[in-house]
Design an enzyme around this catalytic site. Structure first.
Site, PDB file in Angstrom:
ATOM      1  N   SER A  17       0.744  -1.329   0.051  1.00 11.85           N
ATOM      2  CA  SER A  17       0.072  -0.085   0.044  1.00 11.85           C
ATOM      3  C   SER A  17       0.773   1.366   0.043  1.00 11.85           C
ATOM      4  O   SER A  17       1.783   1.299   0.675  1.00 11.85           O
ATOM      5  CB  SER A  17      -0.868   0.151   1.197  1.00 11.85           C
ATOM      6  N   LYS A  68     -12.862  -4.317   1.239  1.00  9.16           N
ATOM      7  CA  LYS A  68     -13.812  -3.284   1.155  1.00  9.16           C
ATOM      8  C   LYS A  68     -15.292  -3.847   1.193  1.00  9.16           C
ATOM      9  O   LYS A  68     -16.033  -2.857   1.655  1.00  9.16           O
ATOM     10  CB  LYS A  68     -13.531  -2.796  -0.275  1.00  9.16           C
ATOM     11  N   ASP A 105     -13.408   6.341  -3.747  1.00  6.13           N
ATOM     12  CA  ASP A 105     -13.044   6.032  -4.932  1.00  6.13           C
ATOM     13  C   ASP A 105     -13.691   6.842  -6.267  1.00  6.13           C
ATOM     14  O   ASP A 105     -12.930   6.993  -7.060  1.00  6.13           O
ATOM     15  CB  ASP A 105     -13.080   4.580  -5.170  1.00  6.13           C
ATOM     16  N   GLY A 131     -13.929  -3.896 -17.951  1.00  5.43           N
ATOM     17  CA  GLY A 131     -13.494  -4.299 -16.702  1.00  5.43           C
ATOM     18  C   GLY A 131     -14.981  -4.240 -15.937  1.00  5.43           C
ATOM     19  O   GLY A 131     -15.583  -3.196 -16.028  1.00  5.43           O
ATOM     20  N   ALA A 132     -15.155  -5.197 -14.843  1.00  8.54           N
ATOM     21  CA  ALA A 132     -16.431  -4.949 -14.037  1.00  8.54           C
ATOM     22  C   ALA A 132     -16.289  -5.524 -12.651  1.00  8.54           C
ATOM     23  O   ALA A 132     -17.057  -6.223 -11.718  1.00  8.54           O
ATOM     24  CB  ALA A 132     -17.809  -5.892 -14.704  1.00  8.54           C
ATOM     25  N   GLY A 134     -14.215  -4.041  -8.752  1.00  3.36           N
ATOM     26  CA  GLY A 134     -14.579  -3.151  -7.818  1.00  3.36           C
ATOM     27  C   GLY A 134     -14.197  -1.887  -8.289  1.00  3.36           C
ATOM     28  O   GLY A 134     -14.972  -0.755  -8.258  1.00  3.36           O
ATOM     29  N   ILE A 221      -6.955   2.814 -14.684  1.00  2.88           N
ATOM     30  CA  ILE A 221      -6.735   2.857 -13.248  1.00  2.88           C
ATOM     31  C   ILE A 221      -5.296   2.318 -12.933  1.00  2.88           C
ATOM     32  O   ILE A 221      -5.023   2.436 -11.794  1.00  2.88           O
ATOM     33  CB  ILE A 221      -7.840   2.312 -12.388  1.00  2.88           C
ATOM     34  N   TYR A 223      -1.471   1.785 -12.232  1.00  6.33           N
ATOM     35  CA  TYR A 223      -0.359   3.163 -12.212  1.00  6.33           C
ATOM     36  C   TYR A 223       0.972   2.407 -11.999  1.00  6.33           C
ATOM     37  O   TYR A 223       2.126   3.038 -11.721  1.00  6.33           O
ATOM     38  CB  TYR A 223      -0.727   3.700 -11.117  1.00  6.33           C
TER      39      TYR A 223
END
Ligand code: ATR
Length: 278
Positions: A17, A68, A105, A131-132, A134, A221, A223
């Site tokens: 993280s 999450k 988000d 994409g589908a 989160g 998204i 990175y």
């Protein structure tokens, strides 16, 4: 009793993280004597960890993979955006020790897009979302809230795209077969990759951009790397491109304000600090 503001991020594992570095940079910049800690919590201990936050004096925590969805279910209350996304990335602890869930988000995606391309308006044209998972849910919530007229949703597993369309807005979210993703770009104003394709260690996102209008914005998204194959190809064609690091930085801004009372700036110095070695 201490007034030292405490916050952190809970995940499993947590060493990848970037959030401690990100919040740590802002704490130093603003001279706040507080702490933002990485906390590795296994899934079977999440509830016990969350129930302990109030007693430990935490103001709140971020939650990340794989917690999450469970964090949303365990929270005492949740706002509309967390419920729509079906996941929480931010829990705040109130004066009575109750946990309130939200999700920043969608805000992070929209704020990053706006910072990278101030003239972009979601209502100006159709978007293609790949994409589908989160991340796609957060992107859909953001685009629909900002007035997107049509979202063409392409996912390898078609049943997940169908389920998302029904959950969000069957009128505006149109599932598209994965093999039709190139043709779906015809007339689009925005292309967003929310899959893990193109990420370091994952297969590339194989995709010709010929059908995409040149004024369309292309966002990823992913990175790591910062410039994915998709973004490099888009940049070579002259598209405005938006990298995934910005979404990570912007989703943290409202969290930092919740924890520490200041809305910090997202700028190049922050990007450098988050990307730096160490
Ligand atoms: P996140 O919550 O980060 O979005 P996720 O739920 O695991 O993660 O979703 C990952 C996305 O990448 C999914 O849309 C997944 O497609 P499936 O729903 O078909 O699994 C997509 N994805 C991952 N690997 C892929 C691959 N090799 N080809 C196409 N899509 C892929």
């Amino acid at each position: 009793m201490t007034d030292l503001p405490l916050a952190g991020v809970i995940g499993w594992p947590i060493h990848h993280s970037r959030s401690p570095r990100l919040h740590g940079f802002w704490l130093r910049r603003h001279g706040i004597a507080g702490a933002y800690l990485p906390m590795a919590v296994a899934p079977d201990r999440l509830e016990a960890a969350l129930r302990g936050l109030a007693a430990l004096g935490f103001r709140g925590v971020n939650v990340t993979v794989p917690h999450k969805e469970t964090a949303l279910a365990l929270a005492d209350s949740a706002d509309g955006v967390a419920r729509r996304i079906g996941a929480a990335n931010l829990l705040t602890v109130d004066a009575e020790g109750r946990l309130h869930a939200t999700n920043t988000d969608a805000f992070g995606f929209a704020a990053n897009l706006k910072a990278a391309c101030p003239s972009f308006r979601a209502e100006d044209g159709p978007a293609v979302v790949l994409g589908a998972g989160g991340a796609a849910r957060a992107v859909l919530a953001s685009l629909l809230d900002d007035g997107s007229p049509e979202i063409r949703l392409a996912n390898r597993s078609p049943e997940r795209a169908l389920a998302l369309a029904e959950a969000f807005d069957a009128g505006r979210v149109r599932p598209v077969a994965w093999d039709e993703r190139e043709a779906a770009m015809d007339g689009a104003a925005l292309l967003v990759n929310t899959t893990s394709l193109g990420m370091q260690g994952q297969p590339p996102l194989a995709m010709r951009l010929d059908a995409l209008p040149l004024q369309a914005v292309v966002a990823d998204i992913v990175y790591v790397p910062l410039e994915t194959g998709l973004l490099a190809a888009a940049r070579a064609r002259g598209h405005v491109t938006v990298d995934g690091l910005g979404m990570l930085l912007w989703q943290a801004q409202p969290a930092f304000r919740t924890f520490f009372g200041i809305a910090p700036e997202v700028d190049q110095a922050l990007r450098d600090a988050v990307l730096g070695e160490g």
